[in-house]
Write a protein that holds these residues in place. Sequence first.
Motif, mmCIF file in Angstrom:
data_model
loop_
_atom_site.group_PDB
_atom_site.id
_atom_site.type_symbol
_atom_site.label_atom_id
_atom_site.label_comp_id
_atom_site.label_asym_id
_atom_site.label_seq_id
_atom_site.Cartn_x
_atom_site.Cartn_y
_atom_site.Cartn_z
ATOM 1 N N GLY A 58 0.795 -1.221 0.000
ATOM 2 C CA GLY A 58 0.000 0.000 0.000
ATOM 3 C C GLY A 58 0.827 1.269 0.000
ATOM 4 O O GLY A 58 2.029 1.269 0.297
ATOM 5 N N PRO A 59 0.177 2.381 -0.348
ATOM 6 C CA PRO A 59 0.896 3.667 -0.471
ATOM 7 C C PRO A 59 1.452 4.178 0.844
ATOM 8 O O PRO A 59 2.480 4.847 0.863
ATOM 9 N N LEU A 106 -11.292 3.998 0.589
ATOM 10 C CA LEU A 106 -12.437 3.561 -0.215
ATOM 11 C C LEU A 106 -11.993 2.655 -1.369
ATOM 12 O O LEU A 106 -12.708 1.720 -1.746
ATOM 13 N N LEU A 107 -10.814 2.913 -1.915
ATOM 14 C CA LEU A 107 -10.312 2.095 -3.018
ATOM 15 C C LEU A 107 -9.653 0.810 -2.546
ATOM 16 O O LEU A 107 -9.235 -0.015 -3.373
ATOM 17 N N GLY A 108 -9.524 0.629 -1.245
ATOM 18 C CA GLY A 108 -8.890 -0.579 -0.734
ATOM 19 C C GLY A 108 -7.380 -0.520 -0.745
ATOM 20 O O GLY A 108 -6.716 -1.540 -0.543
ATOM 21 N N LEU A 109 -6.807 0.668 -0.957
ATOM 22 C CA LEU A 109 -5.353 0.816 -0.963
ATOM 23 C C LEU A 109 -4.784 0.996 0.435
ATOM 24 O O LEU A 109 -3.573 0.888 0.618
ATOM 25 N N LEU A 110 -5.633 1.272 1.402
ATOM 26 C CA LEU A 110 -5.186 1.536 2.767
ATOM 27 C C LEU A 110 -6.237 1.016 3.738
ATOM 28 O O LEU A 110 -7.436 1.259 3.548
ATOM 29 N N ASP A 111 -5.787 0.282 4.732
ATOM 30 C CA ASP A 111 -6.699 -0.233 5.752
ATOM 31 C C ASP A 111 -6.875 0.809 6.850
ATOM 32 O O ASP A 111 -5.881 1.360 7.355
#
Length: 553
Positions: A105-106, A380-385
């Motif tokens: 993730g970012p 929202l995009l699932g890139l970050l929990d």
Amino acid sequence: MRPLDPRLLRRARSARRYVLLTAGLGGLTAAAVVAQALLLARALSPVVLRTADWPDVAPLVGWLAAAVATRVLLTWLQERFAHRSAVRAIAELREQVLARAVTLGPRWVAAHPGVTTLATRGLDALEPYFVRYLPQLLLAATVTPATLAVVLAHDLIAAVTITVTLPLIPVFMVLIGRMTQGYADRRLAAMTRLGNQVLDLLAGLPTLRALGRERGPERQVAELGDAHRRATMGTLRVAFLSGMTLELLTTISVALVAVGVGFRLVFGDLSLTTGLAVLVLAPEVYLPLRQVGAHFHASADGVAAAEQAFEVIEQPTPARGTAPAPDLARTTVRLRGVTVAAPDRATFAPTDLDLTVAPGEVVALAGPNGAGKSTTVAVLLGLLDPDTGEVLLDGPDGPVPLGEIDPETFWPQVAWVPQRPVIEPGSVREAVQRGRPVPEAALASAAALTGFDRVVAGLPHGWDQQLGQGGVGLSLGQRQRLALTRALLAPAALVVLDEPTAHLDADGERVVLEAVGRLRAEGRTVLLVAHRTSLLDLADRTVTVASSALAAP
């Protein structure tokens, strides 16, 4: 990293094939070396003793030439396959590093900026390891024992001399290698800092130029460059000194063998043929080990980079969902109590956020800078929990947590236009189409709506104009228009626009408004991150994102 790290063989398939091939070539090289020494001794000895003439030794000279040619051919084959395997193995490791970084993730990538340098220049330093060091390591495991066994069969005293002096080379290699590894680690760290600084400078150069501060970071970049230069020169200095040490040890060891052979030849205790064979073979026994030590320092940077690559690749990844994503054209996306910590700023951004995005709705996220609007998009995009809260997809069969959804079925339904759009190298047409066939009429219509048609008309090669990494060749505003055109053409039910007017003037702002109106008319769901009033007024609903301070420990 060990001389031949098993992780390298597990992670890079090309490395496994290369090791097997090099081991086979090493065995053939050992046979060629032994044949060359014995043939040379048998051809030269009778001529020196005047017991034979040229016609008598001509066949042996012919076989000797064949042995030399075979050795040259084996060396050429090893070099050829070494370069190919190095390129492929480095590409495989680079792909795995990038894949794992994307999976993490970012936020993880932002906390480990050295991954960028590692995946670009860092892993390229592995080439000397494959091309020079590893072949010599395998030759040391084949040629050295084979030649020593032949010496032992011909002269016990010379074999004992070699056996006693041979361990000195790896002992000094280990002692010097420990010091060299520290230099290599410092050089990679300096290169990583320099790369991060330059990347940050390039990313913020438009802002710095607008503020008249573009020459401010010069001193810091120069200091980092000097640190990189000093670390590199330190590594080279140790490499040259260690090479001289190994050469000196080898020369003394071969000289001891030669002195022993010479005395026994004088006193008649050894035949000339045996003595010549031993003298030719003695340097060949030491050569692979000496080359291993010399090339180890040339590959030390690559070894340090490989260690970092394995650290990234072996990072545990979050669990990935397997459930198919519902059709986002008929699905409501809900964020419930979402809070994300930003430890570097000692805040929660966002904090306790509730957000509902219904199908076909245009929703805007508002709030001050640093409130967590872009972080909300990443969640929202699932890139970050999120640290607390959850994201639910209310499909026909009931709510499903986003974490249980297979990303491969979710992301194709989403078009995302970040503040700095990602544009891969290639033609303008390829950048817009993203591998999807798009009718010319639809392409022209979307480009006309976003004003990108005027951009294309001003390019020397139009739609076939080649762009560099990140869209080099276009201005920031033109890249934003390209990304909007791409979003209009994408078959995505959910379109996320993160500050779409950040790099646009008033005319560009009008283009964004028209594009959002087009998406709404097509029945697509739009999530806007915006500051400008015109965009906020266009939305069906506006949700304010807020941040809060982290509690003191």
